[in-house]
Design a protein around this motif. Sequence first.
Motif, PDB file in Angstrom:
ATOM      1  N   LEU B  99      -9.269  30.966 -13.203  1.00 53.52           N
ATOM      2  CA  LEU B  99     -10.187  32.095 -13.017  1.00 53.52           C
ATOM      3  C   LEU B  99     -11.411  31.596 -12.259  1.00 53.52           C
ATOM      4  CD1 LEU B  99     -10.026  33.381 -16.674  1.00 53.52           C
ATOM      5  CD2 LEU B  99      -9.143  34.632 -14.714  1.00 53.52           C
ATOM      6  N   TYR B 100     -12.099  32.503 -11.577  1.00 54.16           N
ATOM      7  CA  TYR B 100     -13.352  32.135 -10.914  1.00 54.16           C
ATOM      8  C   TYR B 100     -14.480  32.248 -11.927  1.00 54.16           C
ATOM      9  CZ  TYR B 100     -10.684  32.132  -6.687  1.00 54.16           C
ATOM     10  OH  TYR B 100      -9.744  31.825  -5.751  1.00 54.16           O
ATOM     11  N   ASP B 107     -15.124  41.208 -11.153  1.00 56.08           N
ATOM     12  CA  ASP B 107     -14.967  40.667  -9.797  1.00 56.08           C
ATOM     13  C   ASP B 107     -13.652  39.914  -9.668  1.00 56.08           C
ATOM     14  OD1 ASP B 107     -17.333  41.699  -8.989  1.00 56.08           O
ATOM     15  OD2 ASP B 107     -18.493  39.868  -9.279  1.00 56.08           O
ATOM     16  N   ARG B 110     -10.969  42.505  -9.417  1.00 56.96           N
ATOM     17  CA  ARG B 110     -11.006  43.214  -8.130  1.00 56.96           C
ATOM     18  C   ARG B 110     -10.409  42.358  -7.019  1.00 56.96           C
ATOM     19  NH1 ARG B 110     -17.084  45.223  -8.478  1.00 56.96           N
ATOM     20  NH2 ARG B 110     -16.816  47.177  -9.589  1.00 56.96           N
ATOM     21  N   TYR B 111     -10.787  41.076  -7.043  1.00 55.68           N
ATOM     22  CA  TYR B 111     -10.284  40.190  -5.999  1.00 55.68           C
ATOM     23  C   TYR B 111      -8.766  40.083  -6.069  1.00 55.68           C
ATOM     24  CZ  TYR B 111      -9.577  35.900  -3.313  1.00 55.68           C
ATOM     25  OH  TYR B 111      -9.145  34.964  -2.410  1.00 55.68           O
ATOM     26  N   PHE B 112      -8.259  39.816  -7.266  1.00 58.47           N
ATOM     27  CA  PHE B 112      -6.803  39.670  -7.376  1.00 58.47           C
ATOM     28  C   PHE B 112      -6.086  40.992  -7.111  1.00 58.47           C
ATOM     29  CE2 PHE B 112      -7.881  35.627  -9.434  1.00 58.47           C
ATOM     30  CZ  PHE B 112      -6.998  34.810  -8.759  1.00 58.47           C
ATOM     31  N   ALA B 113      -6.738  42.110  -7.429  1.00 57.93           N
ATOM     32  CA  ALA B 113      -6.123  43.403  -7.116  1.00 57.93           C
ATOM     33  C   ALA B 113      -5.924  43.529  -5.608  1.00 57.93           C
ATOM     34  CB  ALA B 113      -6.991  44.547  -7.634  1.00 57.93           C
ATOM     35  N   ASP B 114      -6.902  43.056  -4.840  1.00 62.59           N
ATOM     36  CA  ASP B 114      -6.760  43.110  -3.381  1.00 62.59           C
ATOM     37  C   ASP B 114      -5.686  42.150  -2.903  1.00 62.59           C
ATOM     38  OD1 ASP B 114      -8.613  45.065  -3.089  1.00 62.59           O
ATOM     39  OD2 ASP B 114     -10.292  43.693  -2.801  1.00 62.59           O
ATOM     40  N   LEU B 115      -5.624  40.966  -3.521  1.00 59.56           N
ATOM     41  CA  LEU B 115      -4.589  40.012  -3.126  1.00 59.56           C
ATOM     42  C   LEU B 115      -3.198  40.526  -3.473  1.00 59.56           C
ATOM     43  CD1 LEU B 115      -5.882  36.460  -4.058  1.00 59.56           C
ATOM     44  CD2 LEU B 115      -5.913  37.613  -1.867  1.00 59.56           C
ATOM     45  N   TYR B 116      -3.108  41.283  -4.549  1.00 62.57           N
ATOM     46  CA  TYR B 116      -1.794  41.786  -4.980  1.00 62.57           C
ATOM     47  C   TYR B 116      -1.526  43.189  -4.472  1.00 62.57           C
ATOM     48  CZ  TYR B 116      -0.733  37.672  -7.638  1.00 62.57           C
ATOM     49  OH  TYR B 116      -0.423  36.371  -7.975  1.00 62.57           O
ATOM     50  N   ARG B 117      -2.332  43.602  -3.492  1.00 60.97           N
ATOM     51  CA  ARG B 117      -2.082  44.858  -2.805  1.00 60.97           C
ATOM     52  C   ARG B 117      -2.035  46.072  -3.732  1.00 60.97           C
ATOM     53  NH1 ARG B 117       2.346  42.373   1.138  1.00 60.97           N
ATOM     54  NH2 ARG B 117       1.008  41.961   2.913  1.00 60.97           N
ATOM     55  N   VAL B 118      -2.941  46.121  -4.686  1.00 59.31           N
ATOM     56  CA  VAL B 118      -3.037  47.326  -5.504  1.00 59.31           C
ATOM     57  C   VAL B 118      -3.689  48.406  -4.640  1.00 59.31           C
ATOM     58  CG1 VAL B 118      -4.042  48.316  -7.592  1.00 59.31           C
ATOM     59  CG2 VAL B 118      -3.315  45.919  -7.560  1.00 59.31           C
ATOM     60  N   ARG B 159      -4.975  40.033 -15.484  1.00 61.32           N
ATOM     61  CA  ARG B 159      -4.788  39.665 -14.080  1.00 61.32           C
ATOM     62  C   ARG B 159      -3.308  39.694 -13.707  1.00 61.32           C
ATOM     63  NH1 ARG B 159      -3.877  34.717 -13.712  1.00 61.32           N
ATOM     64  NH2 ARG B 159      -1.940  35.403 -12.824  1.00 61.32           N
TER      65      ARG B 159
END
Lengths: 254, 322
Positions: B99-100, B107, B110-118, B159
Amino acid sequence: MIRAFASGMWIHVVQFSRNPFDLTGVVIWPIVYASIAYYLLDSKDNPRLLLAASLGASVMLMWSLVVIGSSNALENQRWLGTLELLVAAPVPFAAVIAPITVASGVVGGYALVATLAWGTLLFDVPLVIVHPLAFALAVPCCVLAIGMLGLVMASTFVLYRAAFSLGIALQYPVWIATGLLVPLSVLPTFVGRIGWFLGPYWGYRAIREAALGPSPWPAIGMCLVVSATYLVVGTACLRAFVHVARSRGTLKLT
Amino acid sequence: MAAIEVHELERTYRSRKGVIRRRRTEVRALQGITFEVAAGELFGLLGPNGAGKTTTIKILTTLLLPSGGSARVLGYDPARQPGEIRRRVGHVFGGDRGLYDRLSALDNLRYFADLYRVPVREKRARIASLLELVGLTGRERERVETYSRGMRQRLHIARGLLHDPEILFLDEPTIGLDPVGAREVRETVASLRAQGKTILLTTHYMYEADELCQRIAVIAGGRFVAAGTPRELKARVLDRTVIELETFGVAEPTLERLRSVAGVASIASETREQAEVLVVQSRIGAEIVPALLLELTGTSVGKVITREPTLEDAYVELVGSA
Ligand SMILES: Nc1ncnc2c1ncn2[C@@H]1O[C@H](COP(=O)(O)OP(=O)(O)OP(=O)(O)O)[C@@H](O)[C@H]1O
Ligand SMILES: [Mg+2]
């Protein structure tokens, strides 16, 4: 993918800005580099040379920040244990790594401006810019060219665990090959030829020629060309190196 | 079609040791493992340290290439079609890394959601419902570095579920958690099972596997040992009675003599609180107790308990004889 990119840049800038150590460095280095430009190259009587030296110093700093920033960020991913998660994400790995190097480039862009500002403030470096518009364009182009070279280097950090030390070691050859440290005319010709393939060389030329003339446009064009090439090469390298790391099983190792 | 098929899977790690005289070492982490997980099943992968559980999960989640054999996840080959699998599976490992730290939970998600194309439209609602599921609502704006281990672990699970994966891989999700934290994680896992998610779980806690898993595979030293429902595995030792003897220091020769008592199937020694407990599996019921006590004359013996075998007893027997 664009969202992943934007989100990634934001995350890394925030993660970076919350480390007091990194932040202090970003404040102090421009002053150091501005001083180096002034004292090292004994050019006090030649305003053109003085400005050129300051510009060179600031591009050097930008490059250092990109290499150190991105190698540090990648090594950090290993320590945090997030590298595997980034690899396991469905977006291409380049879209995960490029924001890191470009984010460092943006920090570097700020450092460039800061170095010039300190130079003017402390040492009366004349900030006379021949093509202001081109200069405003040359800076982001230089950020891009340097950030993308950072991407190519970052791909090796996926393979080699000592990313940070590797990053430090990579700073100097690029300084020399791009003519940032010593004028290329005193070096053997082949060194200059190597510079042709390097983003910082064209970035520096674009910035210098925008400030001092003659026309900066060829160099700006070359910045874009090398950036695009780096993007393609970097993406291919990342893909290949991740494959190697998967087969060796070194992704989780710190 | 099975959600996960693993056939004769092999993985060898090669590493180099020494700087001057380079020696190559080889670890055969997996030596031909075969099992299948049906869609919607909660499957447990058990085995002692170094058995190859994490290695198996890494291969199935495309982080590692197998050296031999084959695997299919949702019909795709993890070695050749990683993209298809990454989109459809979630991966959560135990411990507090991954985790960061300097960012908030929100945050991170949100970041991983963008990486996982949600999809953007679903992002906010998805994150809110996951925070609710793992019980972090209200604390999502605090930095992760201030979180307790249990909170980090639950954030990890959130996550892993961001992109609503069809299969969830959980590698020791309760490691290092206190009993309450571990129970909360188990409840979360149980509710995911109720939703019909396919889950592959590894754990070292047998009651956890017994409570959660519909089927279990036991591996040891990279080799397949046994598979079945918890009840089937227990049935292997069901004809036995377990006798626990609280003792205070038993020497190895005494243990040897105890092993040779007629009717003893196995003996393991465990340390619990202040005492050492001998766990004896008997083939002839409680009648064996006098014979055991006879061998233990001279050592002080505390409580003696007779009980039904648990999954843990079955596991110890399986791994011990493997
Ligand atoms: N990257 C690596 N390089 C070399 N050897 C490795 C690597 N990762 C794992 N191993 C070895 O492979 C074997 C299996 O390891 P693995 O992590 O899969 O076991 P595990 O079942 O998950 O164990 P644990 O219960 O302790 O988590 C071990 O002997 C381990 O030392
Ligand atoms: Mg493990």
